[in-house]
Write a protein that holds these residues in place. Structure first.
Motif, PDB file in Angstrom:
ATOM      1  N   SER A 172      -3.184   4.506   3.792  1.00 20.41           N
ATOM      2  CA  SER A 172      -2.832   4.455   5.153  1.00 20.41           C
ATOM      3  C   SER A 172      -3.876   3.326   5.886  1.00 20.41           C
ATOM      4  CB  SER A 172      -2.558   5.485   6.104  1.00 20.41           C
ATOM      5  OG  SER A 172      -3.904   6.240   5.764  1.00 20.41           O
ATOM      6  N   ASP A 173      -5.277   3.420   5.605  1.00 19.63           N
ATOM      7  CA  ASP A 173      -6.330   2.554   6.013  1.00 19.63           C
ATOM      8  C   ASP A 173      -7.152   2.061   4.773  1.00 19.63           C
ATOM      9  OD1 ASP A 173      -8.252   1.308   7.298  1.00 19.63           O
ATOM     10  OD2 ASP A 173      -8.906   3.194   8.513  1.00 19.63           O
ATOM     11  N   ARG A 206       0.793  -1.175  -0.122  1.00 19.43           N
ATOM     12  CA  ARG A 206      -0.017  -0.028   0.038  1.00 19.43           C
ATOM     13  C   ARG A 206       0.785   1.347   0.083  1.00 19.43           C
ATOM     14  NH1 ARG A 206      -3.011  -2.833   4.116  1.00 19.43           N
ATOM     15  NH2 ARG A 206      -2.565  -1.165   5.480  1.00 19.43           N
ATOM     16  N   GLU A 248      -9.471   0.354   4.994  1.00 16.73           N
ATOM     17  CA  GLU A 248     -11.070   0.275   5.033  1.00 16.73           C
ATOM     18  C   GLU A 248     -11.673   1.868   4.733  1.00 16.73           C
ATOM     19  OE1 GLU A 248     -12.703  -2.313   6.359  1.00 16.73           O
ATOM     20  OE2 GLU A 248     -10.708  -3.337   6.027  1.00 16.73           O
ATOM     21  N   CYS A 249     -10.984   2.857   4.923  1.00 14.62           N
ATOM     22  CA  CYS A 249     -11.702   4.198   4.251  1.00 14.62           C
ATOM     23  C   CYS A 249     -11.460   4.225   2.958  1.00 14.62           C
ATOM     24  CB  CYS A 249     -10.824   4.996   5.378  1.00 14.62           C
ATOM     25  SG  CYS A 249      -9.491   5.826   4.784  1.00 14.62           S
TER      26      CYS A 249
END
Length: 146
Positions: free
Chosen positions: A113-114, A88, A116-117
């Protein structure tokens, strides 16, 4: 060839067949969990990857501008694009600029970084950054099929 590429060429996998190069660029993006439209390069003449250092390079016949329609951003890709990759993230990126108002801004780091978002972050060498929906960087032909 840049000195940076030359310094990582030893022990690297290098591909020069245009069809294989396009395939390898897409495989790379999938492997590091990045959107498949992030490197919309054309006429790729060389793809290299040094697994030991995480360094990758892509060479295309001529520089290319690409407009990401979903976010209205114009991005410029040089004839040589290089980066150190990990899951990522693409860091120490060279050969990529984004048009901001009237100036071209160098992009040096791209990360999610995330997961999910579903946001992708773009940073400049000065530390300024912007986030966009990762879906804006999916290959448009694939999006049209859905």
């Amino acid at each position: 060839m840049s000195q940076l590429i030359a310094s990582h060429r030893e022990n690297a996998e290098v591909y020069t067949d245009p069809v294989v190069c396009k395939q390898k660029s897409l495989e790379l993006l999938k492997e590091i969990n990045m959107p498949n439209g992030l490197l919309p390069l054309e006429d790729i003449v060389e793809v290299g990857r040094n697994a030991e250092t995480g360094f990758v390079w892509l060479k295309q016949k001529k520089a290319k501008e690409h407009k990401y329609k979903k976010i209205g951003k114009l991005v410029w890709y040089d004839t040589e694009v290089t980066a150190f990759v990990e899951n990522r993230r693409m860091k120490k990126l060279t050969g990529v600029k984004s048009k901001e108002i009237l100036i071209w801004v160098t992009i040096s780091d791209i990360s999610i970084s995330d997961p999910e978002c579903k946001k992708i972050n773009f940073a400049t060498p000065t530390g300024l950054s912007r986030s966009f929906p990762a879906s804006a960087f999916e290959e448009e032909e694939e999006e049209e099929k859905k």
